[in-house]
Design an enzyme around this catalytic site. Structure first.
Site, mmCIF file in Angstrom:
data_model
loop_
_atom_site.group_PDB
_atom_site.id
_atom_site.type_symbol
_atom_site.label_atom_id
_atom_site.label_comp_id
_atom_site.label_asym_id
_atom_site.label_seq_id
_atom_site.Cartn_x
_atom_site.Cartn_y
_atom_site.Cartn_z
ATOM 1 N N GLY A 57 0.799 -1.225 0.000
ATOM 2 C CA GLY A 57 0.000 0.000 0.000
ATOM 3 C C GLY A 57 0.828 1.269 0.000
ATOM 4 N N HIS A 58 2.155 1.173 -0.039
ATOM 5 C CA HIS A 58 3.019 2.358 0.070
ATOM 6 C C HIS A 58 4.124 2.291 -0.958
ATOM 7 C CE1 HIS A 58 5.679 5.384 2.025
ATOM 8 N NE2 HIS A 58 4.554 5.831 2.530
ATOM 9 N N PHE A 59 3.954 2.520 -2.122
ATOM 10 C CA PHE A 59 2.773 2.867 -2.895
ATOM 11 C C PHE A 59 2.660 1.847 -4.013
ATOM 12 C CE2 PHE A 59 4.507 6.850 -1.195
ATOM 13 C CZ PHE A 59 3.423 7.319 -0.484
#
Length: 173
Positions: A57-59
């Protein structure tokens, strides 16, 4: 002369780090300690891999190691330094009580190895104030000051029998 870089001496491997810190995967962020000067300084390593869970999720499509985790890695290395440099009885534990002057200079990406360096600025038991710097190669990627409190987990007594101080009142400037 060899084309390979010399491997630094390992002061503590991952298993020995786990014997000191309570952190575990995915939150243990110190893979090795490669230099240690009791009460003064420590140098550690964090290997960054695309398999680390936060990259999902990052990124997505552009993985960047979260800066706050670099600060946490510096704090964990500071915890190793404080615990190995102290004589707290029982099971010593370090609580992070403050972060100051955090600056992020360059992104860290999968495949990088972060060299973590912490140095004691001031010590007033049970508190430790440290300067941390993180490098990828010769590039400074992050720096921050941290303050932490060392105490015995079993007894709740702080370093040097100072009792259980209020975490909000820890001026060690």
């Amino acid at each position: 002369m060899s084309d390979q870089m010399a491997e630094p001496d390992i002061v503590m491997d991952a298993i020995e780090v786990q014997a000191i810190l309570p952190h575990r995967y995915p939150f243990l962020l110190v893979d090795r300690v490669v230099a240690f000067d009791s009460g003064r300084r420590a140098v550690g390593l964090k290997n960054v891999t695309v398999n680390d869970p936060y990259f999902q999720g990052h990124f997505p499509g552009r993985p960047v190691f979260p800066g706050v985790l670099i600060v946490e890695a510096l704090a964990q290395l500071g915890g190793v330094l404080a615990i190995r440099s102290s004589s707290v009885e029982g099971s010593p534990i370090v609580y992070l009580t403050g972060i100051d002057k955090a600056r992020f200079r360059k992104p860290v990406i999968p495949g990088d190895q972060i060299r973590l360096e912490v140095e004691v600025i001031k010590r007033r038991p049970p508190f430790w104030k440290m300067q941390g710097k993180a490098f990828v190669g010769n590039d400074l990627v992050c720096e921050a000051e941290s303050t932490a409190m060392l105490q015995s987990e079993q007894t709740g007594s702080a370093e040097a029998e100072t009792g259980h101080p209020n975490l909000e009142d820890h001026d060690v400037e």
